[in-house]
Design a protein around this motif. Structure first.
Motif, PDB file in Angstrom:
ATOM      1  N   ARG A 183      -1.872  -2.014   4.318  1.00  0.00           N
ATOM      2  CA  ARG A 183      -2.966  -1.143   4.696  1.00  0.00           C
ATOM      3  C   ARG A 183      -2.502   0.174   5.305  1.00  0.00           C
ATOM      4  O   ARG A 183      -3.327   0.998   5.684  1.00  0.00           O
ATOM      5  CB  ARG A 183      -3.917  -1.858   5.679  1.00  0.00           C
ATOM      6  CG  ARG A 183      -4.519  -3.151   5.167  1.00  0.00           C
ATOM      7  CD  ARG A 183      -5.516  -2.930   4.011  1.00  0.00           C
ATOM      8  NE  ARG A 183      -6.582  -2.037   4.403  1.00  0.00           N
ATOM      9  CZ  ARG A 183      -6.912  -0.921   3.756  1.00  0.00           C
ATOM     10  NH1 ARG A 183      -6.248  -0.552   2.672  1.00  0.00           N
ATOM     11  NH2 ARG A 183      -7.890  -0.168   4.171  1.00  0.00           N
ATOM     12  N   HIS A 220       0.837  -1.196   0.000  1.00  0.00           N
ATOM     13  CA  HIS A 220       0.000   0.000   0.000  1.00  0.00           C
ATOM     14  C   HIS A 220       0.873   1.247   0.000  1.00  0.00           C
ATOM     15  O   HIS A 220       1.668   1.462   0.908  1.00  0.00           O
ATOM     16  CB  HIS A 220      -0.906   0.027   1.231  1.00  0.00           C
ATOM     17  CG  HIS A 220      -1.588   1.353   1.377  1.00  0.00           C
ATOM     18  ND1 HIS A 220      -2.611   1.730   0.546  1.00  0.00           N
ATOM     19  CD2 HIS A 220      -1.349   2.386   2.211  1.00  0.00           C
ATOM     20  CE1 HIS A 220      -2.984   2.952   0.883  1.00  0.00           C
ATOM     21  NE2 HIS A 220      -2.243   3.370   1.882  1.00  0.00           N
ATOM     22  N   ASP A 280     -12.427  -2.033   9.045  1.00  0.00           N
ATOM     23  CA  ASP A 280     -11.758  -2.200   7.744  1.00  0.00           C
ATOM     24  C   ASP A 280     -12.191  -3.540   7.146  1.00  0.00           C
ATOM     25  O   ASP A 280     -11.372  -4.418   6.872  1.00  0.00           O
ATOM     26  CB  ASP A 280     -10.239  -2.153   7.945  1.00  0.00           C
ATOM     27  CG  ASP A 280      -9.497  -1.846   6.654  1.00  0.00           C
ATOM     28  OD1 ASP A 280     -10.005  -1.040   5.853  1.00  0.00           O
ATOM     29  OD2 ASP A 280      -8.407  -2.410   6.449  1.00  0.00           O
ATOM     30  N   LEU A 309      -0.145  -5.523   7.896  1.00  0.00           N
ATOM     31  CA  LEU A 309      -1.025  -4.356   7.954  1.00  0.00           C
ATOM     32  C   LEU A 309      -0.264  -3.070   7.650  1.00  0.00           C
ATOM     33  O   LEU A 309      -0.812  -2.147   7.042  1.00  0.00           O
ATOM     34  CB  LEU A 309      -1.706  -4.263   9.327  1.00  0.00           C
ATOM     35  CG  LEU A 309      -2.699  -5.385   9.644  1.00  0.00           C
ATOM     36  CD1 LEU A 309      -3.171  -5.304  11.091  1.00  0.00           C
ATOM     37  CD2 LEU A 309      -3.894  -5.326   8.689  1.00  0.00           C
ATOM     38  N   GLY A 363     -11.012  -3.912   3.221  1.00  0.00           N
ATOM     39  CA  GLY A 363      -9.972  -3.002   2.763  1.00  0.00           C
ATOM     40  C   GLY A 363      -9.033  -3.588   1.718  1.00  0.00           C
ATOM     41  O   GLY A 363      -8.409  -2.845   0.965  1.00  0.00           O
ATOM     42  N   GLU A 364      -8.950  -4.923   1.654  1.00  0.00           N
ATOM     43  CA  GLU A 364      -8.045  -5.546   0.683  1.00  0.00           C
ATOM     44  C   GLU A 364      -8.559  -5.430  -0.750  1.00  0.00           C
ATOM     45  O   GLU A 364      -7.805  -5.609  -1.702  1.00  0.00           O
ATOM     46  CB  GLU A 364      -7.864  -7.035   0.987  1.00  0.00           C
ATOM     47  CG  GLU A 364      -7.103  -7.346   2.255  1.00  0.00           C
ATOM     48  CD  GLU A 364      -8.030  -7.465   3.456  1.00  0.00           C
ATOM     49  OE1 GLU A 364      -9.225  -7.102   3.322  1.00  0.00           O
ATOM     50  OE2 GLU A 364      -7.561  -7.883   4.499  1.00  0.00           O
ATOM     51  N   ALA A 376      -5.425   2.771   5.689  1.00  0.00           N
ATOM     52  CA  ALA A 376      -6.208   2.768   6.920  1.00  0.00           C
ATOM     53  C   ALA A 376      -6.197   4.153   7.547  1.00  0.00           C
ATOM     54  O   ALA A 376      -5.175   4.840   7.574  1.00  0.00           O
ATOM     55  CB  ALA A 376      -5.633   1.748   7.894  1.00  0.00           C
TER      56      ALA A 376
END
Lengths: 509, 509
Positions: B182, A17, B317, B178, B320-321, B331
């Motif tokens: 994210r 990301h 979330d 994460l 979110g993927e 995020a």
């Protein structure tokens, strides 16, 4: 699969990301974003970056933009590029917080050793606390085989939202097993899967179910009473044994359920003391923690009481599989399946790590318990449920229980023999079953003995810690001083030293 | 192992509970007990009985007593004895309730086919409801490989009572993932594993934690506020989006938390309406169910509000993927890790059947959440936790998410294309991410369209079902009529027919 970049991305399989913002063009933004990710520790040293093509497609930028950004960061020392292994985050960059490297290949990359080791449990030197089986004896290979077999054989819908009653495969296997091994009378439709005994208590007594009111279509459709606002599926006051797990008492108190202690004697709980309670919680096969079975006369008496009072008996069959004498003690539930909620789990027979248990319910309680649990399975892992069904059906469960029964019986015999030789003044009781024994002590010596044990690195509990707060000494419900010695927790190789240490405590005390 | 009968019993591996009582000798009692067990269905047809020697040792009777009892029951037709396969319960005896036969050999016995097939899910003909991924795409082989690898590599203590924070291996793998995928800023110590988003809400808002007060040693030891009697870890009133899951609202209502709906527009929740709320629950990456991301200005604004008011943002979330456009949405937690509780799970990315989720917490909330969860892991399966850690670390998670992202993107494109051709009057929104789209409908037509769909075997939801009860039409918080169409649930082969049926509904309606 027609997009070749997708194939490439899948092969590498890293998802990244990045936010491209700030001054400069996209190349500058990407370079900055990657640098920040490495510097801030979001990308750990050794992490493999996506190939140009894949990242370019993800971000909607030209491939050369990615190539240029990588090259610039490699020049700055943040990244390293190696022929054949792609671009990785360089070693020794980023913050010092521990991170685990990931590998792009299936299976762990031999080079990517974890930076941090799994933490060691810092327990006592000798653990003789009750409550858990020997964790080193978990049947890993057999369980993994059942898990794989069950996973590959499962229908697709098993991976969708689950039935809150639990998988039918498991409920059928349990109905067969519990009938055969524990004398439970049930069919699969009266079984509800849960995460263990604590979850069962919550489902039975919570003021409003964990799923909340109004979340279940099933409750409306099925016959039977709903959990009301003033109480859960069952209501208090609840009779409990004067000695038991504080965890259960706390949980009931949090649900607003008043508990009334029942005196104990050599025949178990004195159920004749039950009066206006609406339910009673018992450990009939093996009173916890004092260790005897409930006398047959009292088994009959508590069923009579429940019938006369329209009350319910909750049977905690926490270690029913482990009996060592010749007298079998079947489940109380077999006496009246419509008056007894039978609760069991794999926490003692396999491992508390699996979080799998079951409730065998009177028919009229099935709908309210499901309403309390929620519309979908929110708790118990479905693959684990399927694995347990296979484990039961293929005989692995019976084999494991038999093996452990022999192991624990030997440990118990060794405990008794060692104490007879080294501390003959200590009476050992509650040894016909289970994973712990009770060592009787002279009045007034329990607390000092537990403290002495702690000083010598031996962790164990005194009886006092299990006593109901309303069961004060002198009120006729106490059972005297004693130690609760769990003989299951130590690994096989550590058991001898633990016994040695225990004898040291008892002979010096 | 010195007792040969134990070896024999282990090889057979059947555990049998029998009570020897009543008139006559032990042989008569055993014969009666076995006959009752077969007749009552506790021993299913085909069940293999223990060998004489093993059962005799278990019951403390002579071997000939068992042999005689078996012979008598075989003569009566209850049992059959076959050379080489031991004694089994005869076919066609016992009650008619369905039972699953078990096999004495490791693995399933080819002869012992289950009497009952696993039940088929009786769903709608075309399932376009949101909420679950394609269950036929669960990566069984890769997951089973991770499970096995993790199980065999785990230290023994993994099979003992678990840490309520969750396994460290998993928290480390999640911290890395994460951060990378994210944009979450955390270390493993601020992650707590849970069973999914519902469990997270319960832990955050329950009046007293599921573990009950006073059950946690950790809470006392660690710094930070405790859950008070008047509220949980967090308190209400809680701002929520005007549209969301009724399940979450019900759960909060059951915990006594008042929820205040926030209006929605094209930029997401209008967070400027927040005032005296103590917390706010948002779906910033992809508003559920309307489908847009929270505008960057509003992301900043809600963080400013939380700082000024000492409030907390709970970030759901949930998918979110799965983003398909070029604009990455990280995020919200990355903006201020001390103001945001970030909650995610594998329910959309892998399967809701695993019951695994995570909370990334501000440091001051870690101790209270652990206190609410309990002293030991009571919920999430530890083997599944270890499997997910391996699945993340070896790259299988990234590979699966990438593959599914392509699958869902193709399905979304197909939905959009089909509707453009067949129902051009219908506007499709909320399609930049996630597993569902919103089809806008003319005012006043939603309910009749949902009903028409149901008549034609198409299961889907209207927007109205997600509306907060206090967000009445006309109060400026509603978003009009629409259908929420989930495109993930059907198996790949069933998707075309489901789209066909949807078009039929829309063109006839």
């Amino acid at each position: 699969m027609t997009d070749s970049w997708v194939n490439s991305a899948q092969r590498i399989g890293v998802d990244l990301h990045l936010e491209l913002s700030g001054p400069g063009g996209r190349r500058a933004a990407l370079t900055r974003a990657l640098r920040d990710a490495v510097r801030g520790g979001r990308l750990a040293p050794g992490t493999r970056l996506p190939p140009y093509r894949s990242l370019a497609a993800d971000l909607g930028v030209a491939r050369n933009t990615v190539a240029d950004a990588y090259a610039e960061l490699a020049a700055e020392g943040w990244l390293t590029a190696r022929q054949g292994s792609g671009t990785r985050v360089a070693q020794g960059v980023g913050p010092s917080r521990p991170v685990r490297r990931e590998s792009a290949e299936p299976g762990r990359d031999a080079r990517a050793t974890p930076v941090t080791a799994p933490p060691r449990a810092h327990g006592p030197r000798h653990d003789l606390r009750q409550g858990a089986p020997d964790s080193s004896s978990f049947p890993r290979a057999a369980w993994a085989a059942s898990y794989r077999r069950a996973l590959l054989a499962a229908p697709s819908e098993a991976f969708g939202p689950g039935d809150p009653a639990g998988r039918r495969e498991l409920r059928e296997a349990l109905a067969e097993y519990l009938a055969r091994a524990r004398g439970v009378r049930t069919d699969p439709d009266r079984i509800v899967i849960c995460s263990g005994f604590g979850h069962a208590l919550r489902l039975l007594f919570a003021r409003s179910g964990p799923g909340g009111p109004g979340t279940s279509r099933r409750a409306g459709a099925a016959a039977g009473p709903r959990a009301s606002d003033a109480g859960g599926v069952l209501r208090g006051p609840l009779g409990v044994e004067a000695y038991g797990l504080g965890f259960h008492r706390d949980l009931l108190a949090a649900a607003g359920v008043r508990t009334v202690p029942l005196p104990l004697d050599d025949d178990g709980a004195r159920v004749e003391a039950l009066d206006r309670e609406r339910a009673v919680l018992l450990t009939p096969a093996h009173q916890f923690p004092t260790g005897g079975p409930l006398h047959p006369g009292r088994r009959a008496a508590v069923i009579d009481w429940a019938r006369a009072r329209d009350a319910v008996v909750v049977e905690d069959d926490y270690d029913g599989e482990f009996r060592y004498d010749r007298r079998p003690v079947g489940a109380l539930q077999g006496l009246d399946p419509e008056r007894v909620v039978h609760v069991g789990s794999v926490s003692k027979s396999l491992s508390p790590a699996l979080r799998l248990g079951w409730m065998v319910l009177p028919s009229r309680l099935v709908a309210p318990v499901l309403a309390a649990k929620g519309e979908r399975e929110g708790w118990a892992s479905v693959p684990d449920q399927l694995a347990l069904a296979d484990f039961l059906a293929c005989g692995s469960y019976d084999r494991h229980v038999r093996r452990m029964r022999q192991t624990y019986r030997r440990r118990r015999d060794r405990l008794v023999a060692v104490l007879a030789a080294r501390a003959p003044h200590v009476e050992v009781t509650g040894i016909a079953a289970g994973l712990h024994a009770v060592l009787r002590l002279p009045p007034g010596t329990e607390a000092s003995t537990v403290r002495a044990a702690a000083r010598q690195g031996v962790a164990l509990d005194g009886l006092a810690g299990f006593r109901h707060p309303d069961a004060a000494p002198g009120k006729g419900v106490t059972v005297g001083d004693g130690l609760v010695v769990g003989y299951a927790a130590p690994a096989e190789h550590a058991y001898g030293a633990a016994l040695e240490a225990l004898c040291g405590v008892l002979s010096s005390g």
